[in-house]
Design an enzyme around this catalytic site. Structure first.
Site, PDB file in Angstrom:
ATOM      1  N   TYR A 181     -37.444  39.705 -24.757  1.00 16.55           N
ATOM      2  CA  TYR A 181     -36.143  40.097 -25.378  1.00 16.55           C
ATOM      3  C   TYR A 181     -36.521  41.081 -26.167  1.00 16.55           C
ATOM      4  CZ  TYR A 181     -32.161  39.943 -28.359  1.00 16.55           C
ATOM      5  OH  TYR A 181     -30.956  40.224 -29.055  1.00 16.55           O
ATOM      6  N   LYS A 185     -35.139  45.087 -25.047  1.00 13.38           N
ATOM      7  CA  LYS A 185     -34.159  45.911 -25.993  1.00 13.38           C
ATOM      8  C   LYS A 185     -34.796  47.261 -26.646  1.00 13.38           C
ATOM      9  CE  LYS A 185     -30.529  43.219 -26.313  1.00 13.38           C
ATOM     10  NZ  LYS A 185     -29.206  43.682 -25.810  1.00 13.38           N
TER      11      LYS A 185
END
Length: 276
Positions: A181, A185
């Site tokens: 994650y 990002k």
């Protein structure tokens, strides 16, 4: 990557009223926000569309099942819903084509679709998780921007906001194992910075932003997992949780207030800078 068959194309439709001509958007601000069917996205749709002169175009993977969004649409004729799946390579271009049929341009693009379904040590994270979150959180927003670039050029506003996370910051690293994650990002942040440089001469304003630690499925799940491995950080996270409405209000304010001086910055939802 899955192909976009003619059968799926037939399902790709705007899921609201039939509109035979383009929207009367000359005096309106046209927003496109992906993933407006739940959580932060839905709250932003509600906030923006509460201004009658705004036109809000949003998406859901399964519009017919987006009950709360569809109920909102019934009382807000300035909201228009399209089918869009960020994991399907051709969906972004198809979405832009559909939007071009009802609007002569887009002022603000908020690339909001994403997921954070994996937490834990790097050595325990399956390869499939890295690939799936990269496709959704990094490549998805890039393809969405590329598809809407011509429509953004038709307006002078040219604002693009990428929903990111403070967990994607290397300079302000938070000691939480967000692995795929956080990495996905961080890669999105890199591209946002790159685009801000490439398109500065065309007067684009491009920023990634952290929407806050929101008491949504993702935010609450993060706090729950962190509590098990690091109670001190979990307690801190729990203390800074905000509601989806608080986040949406701040995001709308951030989007409306962006100027050329903000291009290429990485912001918290309250517009405090975040290190890359």
């Amino acid at each position: 990557m899955p192909s976009f068959s003619s059968a799926i194309k037939s399902v790709f439709r705007r899921n609201t009223r039939n509109i035979s001509s383009k929207l009367p958007s000359t005096m309106s601000t046209v927003y496109v926000i992906s993933g407006g069917n739940r959580g932060i996205g839905l709250a932003v749709v509600k906030k923006l569309s509460s201004v009658p002169t705004n036109i809000v175009i949003t998406t859901a993977r399964k519009p017919d099942q987006a009950t709360e969004l569809q109920n909102w649409v019934k009382s807000h004729s300035n909201v228009h819903v399209f089918k869009y799946d960020a994991t399907v390579e051709t969906d972004a271009a198809e979405l832009a084509r559909e939007v071009s049929k009802i609007s002569d341009g887009v002022d603000v693009l908020i690339a909001n679709s994403g997921a954070g379904e994996t937490l834990g040590p790097v050595v325990e994270t399956p390869t499939a998780n890295w690939l799936s979150l990269y496709q959704l959180n990094t490549l998805g927003p890039i393809l969405l921007f590329n598809a809407f670039y011509p429509l953004l050029l038709k307006r002078s506003t040219r604002k693009v906001l990428f929903t990111s996370t403070a967990l994607g910051s290397k300079g302000s690293y938070i000691p939480v194992s967000s692995n795929a994650y956080g990495q996905s990002k961080a890669a999105l942040n890199y591209t946002a910075k790159e685009l801000s440089v490439e398109l500065a001469s065309q007067d684009f304003i491009i920023v990634p932003f952290h929407p806050g630690l929101v008491a949504s499925d993702l935010g609450n799940g993060l706090v729950e997992v962190v509590n098990k491995t690091n109670p001190d950080i979990g307690k801190f996270f729990n203390s800074i949780l905000i509601s989806t409405e608080e986040s949406a209000n701040a995001i709308a304010k951030l989007a409306d207030g962006l100027t050329k001086e903000d291009n290429g910055k990485f912001y918290n939802y309250d517009k405090t800078p975040i290190e890359w």
